[in-house]
Design a protein around this motif. Structure first.
Motif, mmCIF file in Angstrom:
data_model
loop_
_atom_site.group_PDB
_atom_site.id
_atom_site.type_symbol
_atom_site.label_atom_id
_atom_site.label_comp_id
_atom_site.label_asym_id
_atom_site.label_seq_id
_atom_site.Cartn_x
_atom_site.Cartn_y
_atom_site.Cartn_z
ATOM 1 N N ALA A 76 -48.822 -126.150 -103.906
ATOM 2 C CA ALA A 76 -49.309 -125.854 -105.254
ATOM 3 C C ALA A 76 -50.809 -125.584 -105.262
ATOM 4 O O ALA A 76 -51.305 -124.807 -106.085
ATOM 5 N N ASN A 77 -51.541 -126.199 -104.328
ATOM 6 C CA ASN A 77 -52.990 -125.997 -104.263
ATOM 7 C C ASN A 77 -53.381 -124.776 -103.431
ATOM 8 O O ASN A 77 -54.561 -124.547 -103.162
ATOM 9 N N GLY A 78 -52.365 -123.998 -102.999
ATOM 10 C CA GLY A 78 -52.647 -122.781 -102.240
ATOM 11 C C GLY A 78 -52.700 -122.953 -100.746
ATOM 12 O O GLY A 78 -52.957 -122.000 -100.013
ATOM 13 N N GLU A 79 -52.431 -124.160 -100.250
ATOM 14 C CA GLU A 79 -52.485 -124.422 -98.812
ATOM 15 C C GLU A 79 -51.213 -123.918 -98.122
ATOM 16 O O GLU A 79 -50.104 -124.087 -98.626
ATOM 17 N N LEU A 80 -51.395 -123.320 -96.950
ATOM 18 C CA LEU A 80 -50.275 -122.863 -96.136
ATOM 19 C C LEU A 80 -49.493 -124.058 -95.589
ATOM 20 O O LEU A 80 -50.076 -125.053 -95.175
ATOM 21 N N VAL A 81 -48.155 -123.942 -95.600
ATOM 22 C CA VAL A 81 -47.292 -124.984 -95.039
ATOM 23 C C VAL A 81 -46.564 -124.399 -93.834
ATOM 24 O O VAL A 81 -45.831 -123.413 -93.960
ATOM 25 N N LEU A 82 -46.774 -124.986 -92.663
ATOM 26 C CA LEU A 82 -46.099 -124.504 -91.464
ATOM 27 C C LEU A 82 -44.593 -124.716 -91.570
ATOM 28 O O LEU A 82 -44.117 -125.593 -92.293
ATOM 29 N N LEU A 83 -43.855 -123.921 -90.814
ATOM 30 C CA LEU A 83 -42.390 -123.990 -90.861
ATOM 31 C C LEU A 83 -41.888 -125.405 -90.604
ATOM 32 O O LEU A 83 -40.998 -125.897 -91.313
ATOM 33 N N GLN B 19 -58.219 -112.181 -92.679
ATOM 34 C CA GLN B 19 -58.683 -111.616 -93.942
ATOM 35 C C GLN B 19 -57.853 -112.106 -95.124
ATOM 36 O O GLN B 19 -57.948 -111.564 -96.219
ATOM 37 N N ASN B 20 -57.029 -113.113 -94.891
ATOM 38 C CA ASN B 20 -56.226 -113.678 -95.970
ATOM 39 C C ASN B 20 -56.754 -115.077 -96.281
ATOM 40 O O ASN B 20 -56.905 -115.911 -95.387
ATOM 41 N N GLU B 21 -57.035 -115.338 -97.554
ATOM 42 C CA GLU B 21 -57.674 -116.589 -97.940
ATOM 43 C C GLU B 21 -56.806 -117.812 -97.662
ATOM 44 O O GLU B 21 -57.315 -118.885 -97.319
ATOM 45 N N VAL B 22 -55.498 -117.682 -97.820
ATOM 46 C CA VAL B 22 -54.603 -118.816 -97.558
ATOM 47 C C VAL B 22 -54.638 -119.173 -96.078
ATOM 48 O O VAL B 22 -54.710 -120.350 -95.697
ATOM 49 N N GLU B 23 -54.582 -118.157 -95.223
ATOM 50 C CA GLU B 23 -54.662 -118.411 -93.786
ATOM 51 C C GLU B 23 -56.023 -118.997 -93.408
ATOM 52 O O GLU B 23 -56.119 -119.879 -92.551
ATOM 53 N N LYS B 24 -57.077 -118.502 -94.051
ATOM 54 C CA LYS B 24 -58.414 -119.036 -93.762
ATOM 55 C C LYS B 24 -58.508 -120.519 -94.104
ATOM 56 O O LYS B 24 -59.099 -121.302 -93.358
ATOM 57 N N LYS B 25 -57.920 -120.914 -95.229
ATOM 58 C CA LYS B 25 -57.930 -122.327 -95.608
ATOM 59 C C LYS B 25 -57.227 -123.176 -94.556
ATOM 60 O O LYS B 25 -57.687 -124.268 -94.191
ATOM 61 N N PHE B 26 -56.090 -122.683 -94.072
ATOM 62 C CA PHE B 26 -55.344 -123.426 -93.057
ATOM 63 C C PHE B 26 -56.157 -123.562 -91.775
ATOM 64 O O PHE B 26 -56.251 -124.649 -91.196
ATOM 65 N N LEU B 27 -56.752 -122.457 -91.329
ATOM 66 C CA LEU B 27 -57.543 -122.493 -90.099
ATOM 67 C C LEU B 27 -58.761 -123.404 -90.252
ATOM 68 O O LEU B 27 -59.125 -124.136 -89.319
ATOM 69 N N ASP C 58 -56.123 -113.216 -101.702
ATOM 70 C CA ASP C 58 -56.081 -114.675 -101.853
ATOM 71 C C ASP C 58 -54.670 -115.206 -102.012
ATOM 72 O O ASP C 58 -54.467 -116.360 -102.364
ATOM 73 N N THR C 59 -53.666 -114.362 -101.761
ATOM 74 C CA THR C 59 -52.261 -114.765 -101.860
ATOM 75 C C THR C 59 -51.572 -114.493 -100.539
ATOM 76 O O THR C 59 -51.706 -113.395 -99.995
ATOM 77 N N LEU C 60 -50.851 -115.472 -100.009
ATOM 78 C CA LEU C 60 -50.150 -115.264 -98.745
ATOM 79 C C LEU C 60 -48.929 -114.379 -98.941
ATOM 80 O O LEU C 60 -48.671 -113.477 -98.150
ATOM 81 N N VAL C 61 -48.163 -114.617 -100.016
ATOM 82 C CA VAL C 61 -46.907 -113.907 -100.254
ATOM 83 C C VAL C 61 -47.060 -112.959 -101.427
ATOM 84 O O VAL C 61 -47.520 -113.355 -102.500
#
Length: 413
Positions: A247-254, A389-397, A198-201
C-alpha cells in the motif's frame, strides 16, 4: 495520476487506431491526437467531458480537417470529403464494439512483412499503446535515437509502399502471428514492470495485451498452441498483480507475496491452457515460460516452489532462445535450486551483454548478499540503483542498501 493521464494511458491506442483508419496517415493521426490531448490540458481544467474518448477523437478529427484544408492537392481534398462523410454518418469511436477491429487493423498493419521485425514491434508499441520512444528503447535495451529512427523509417515505408490498413486474410494472419505475439508480449511486459515512472504496474497495458491475445485467438481459423501459451503466460503473471506492491508503494518480492491475494480464476485458466498446450504440442518458448509461471502459481508456499524443475525449464528455454536475459533468469533459478555460489559464475559471464541492464546488477547484488560478500553487494546495488528508472524499483534497491549498511541480512565480508 491525473484524470487526463489516465485517459491517455487507457484510450490512446483505440483513438489513434480510429484516426488512422479515417485519415490513412500515421503521422497526421498522431500529430492531431497529440494536439487534442494538449487542448484537453486547458479545456478539462474544471473537469473532463462526459465521454472523454469521443471528445478527444472529435477534437483531433476537426484539427485534421483544418490541416487538410490548407493543402491544395486534389487527392488530399478527397480525404477531407471522406472525413466529412464520417462526421455525417456517425462517430464510431462512441461504440466499443467497433474499436477492437480498428486496433486489430492497426496491429497487423504495423506487423506487415515489408517492415523489419524490430520496426514492427516498435511501431505497434508507439501507436497502439502510446508508449514513448524512451519507454520502447528501454524495453529493447537500445538507445532512444535508434528507436526513433526505426519509427520514422517504418511510417515512411508504410506511406510510400501503400501498405493497406486492414486485417489480412487467414493465410497472411498465420505468417504474421509470431511478430504480433511478440508485440503483445512486449506490451504486457511494459505493463507488468513499467520501465519508467512512479508505478511498477500499468494495469491498462496488461489488460490490453490479454485482450489482444483473446481477440487474436478468436480471429484465427484454427487453434494456435503458442498463442494459447502466450495467453496462459500473461494470465499467470497478471494473477499476482495485486500482491506485487504494498500500500505504501514498496515492491514485494515473489517469495514474500501474500498468495491469498493472487487471482485464482486467472491461475486456473492459465494452468488449464498450458496443460492443454503440452498435451497438443508443439512446445515453444511461450509454452515453456508459461509452464515456469504455472509452477510458481501452483506452489502453496514459496518454500515449496520446485526450483529444480524451473531451472530445467529455463535450460530448455535457453536452447530455443539464446537471450542473455533468459540466461540471467536461468541463473536465478539455479541459485534457488543449488545456491548462489553455483549461479554467480553464470551471472558474471553475462556482464558484457548486460552491463547496462539494472537487473543484471540487482541479480548479482542479491547473490553476493546471500553469500555474505557485503561490500561487493553494496557496490552492485548502487549500480542497479543508478540504472533503474522506475521509482518503485528504486525504493526497493535503496531499502536493500540500507539493510546492508546497517548490518541487516547479508553478513560480513
Amino acid at each position: 495520476m491525473s484524470e487526463l493521464e489516465d485517459v491517455f494511458r487507457t484510450e490512446w491506442g483505440r483513438i489513434l487506431s480510429a484516426l488512422i483508419q479515417t485519415l490513412g496517415d500515421f503521422d497526421l493521426a498522431e500529430e492531431v491526437l497529440q494536439e487534442a490531448f494538449s487542448s484537453a490540458v486547458v479545456q478539462w481544467a474544471t473537469g473532463a467531458p462526459r465521454n472523454p474518448r469521443a471528445w478527444l477523437y472529435a477534437t483531433a478529427k476537426h484539427r485534421a480537417i483544418d490541416i487538410i484544408r490548407r493543402r491544395t492537392n486534389f487527392a488530399e481534398k478527397q480525404t477531407e470529403l471522406v472525413i466529412r462523410e464520417e462526421c455525417r454518418t456517425g462517430n464510431f469511436i462512441e461504440e466499443d464494439s467497433a474499436v477492437p477491429d480498428e486496433r486489430l487493423r492497426l496491429i497487423f498493419t504495423c506487423c506487415h512483412p515489408a517492415l523489419p521485425a524490430e520496426a514492427q514491434i516498435a511501431l505497434t508499441l508507439r501507436t497502439l499503446c502510446g508508449l514513448t520512444t524512451e519507454e520502447i528503447a528501454r524495453a529493447f535495451l537500445l538507445p532512444t535515437a535508434t528507436i526513433a529512427q526505426r519509427l520514422v523509417r517504418a511510417k515512411t515505408k508504410i506511406r510510400k509502399a501503400g501498405i493497406p490498413y486492414r486485417v489480412p486474410s487467414a493465410p497472411d494472419v498465420s505468417e504474421r502471428l509470431a511478430v504480433v505475439m511478440a508485440v503483445v508480449y512486449l506490451v504486457f511486459n511494459e505493463g507488468y514492470s513499467a520501465a519508467l515512472g512512479d508505478t511498477l504496474v500499468r494495469q491498462e497495458l496488461c489488460a490490453e495485451a490479454i485482450r489482444l491475445a483473446r481477440l487474436l485467438h478468436a480471429l484465427l481459423p484454427e487453434p494456435e498452441p503458442e498463442l494459447d501459451a502466450l495467453l496462459a503466460l500473461m494470465l499467470l503473471h497478471d494473477s499476482r498483480r495485486s500482491a506485487r506492491v504494498q500500500a505504501n508503494g514498496e515492491l514485494v518480492l515473489l517469495a514474500e507475496q501474500d498468495r491469498t491475494r493472487w487471482n485464482r480464476a486467472q491461475i486456473d485458466e492459465g494452468c488449464a491452457l498450458i496443460q492443454s498446450v503440452f498435451q497438443r504440442g508443439p512446445i515453444g518458448a511461450y509454452a515453456i515460460e508459461a509452464a515456469i509461471a504455472a509452477l510458481h502459481a501452483s506452489a502453496p508456499r514459496a518454500e515449496e516452489t520446485d526450483w529444480k524443475q524451473i531451472s530445467t525449464l529455463y535450460g530448455r528455454l535457453f536452447a530455443l532462445h539464446r537471450s542473455p536475459v533468459v540466461a540471467l533468469n536461468r541463473a536465478v533459478a539455479l541459485s534457488m535450486a543449488e545456491g548462489p555460489e553455483a549461479a554467480l559464475p553464470l551471472v558474471d559471464a553475462l556482464q558484457s551483454s548486460l552491463e547496462d541492464y539494472h537487473l543484471w546488477y540487482a541479480t548479482r547484488a542479491d547473490l553476493l548478499r546471500r553469500m555474505g560478500r557485503k561490500t561487493e553487494a553494496i557496490s552492485a546495488y548502487q549500480h542497479a540503483l543508478e540504472l533503474s528508472q522506475n521509482e518503485v524499483e528504486k525504493k526497493f534497491l535503496s531499502r536493500r542498501l540500507d539493510e546492508l549498511s546497517t548490518n541487516s541480512p547479508g553478513g560480513t565480508d
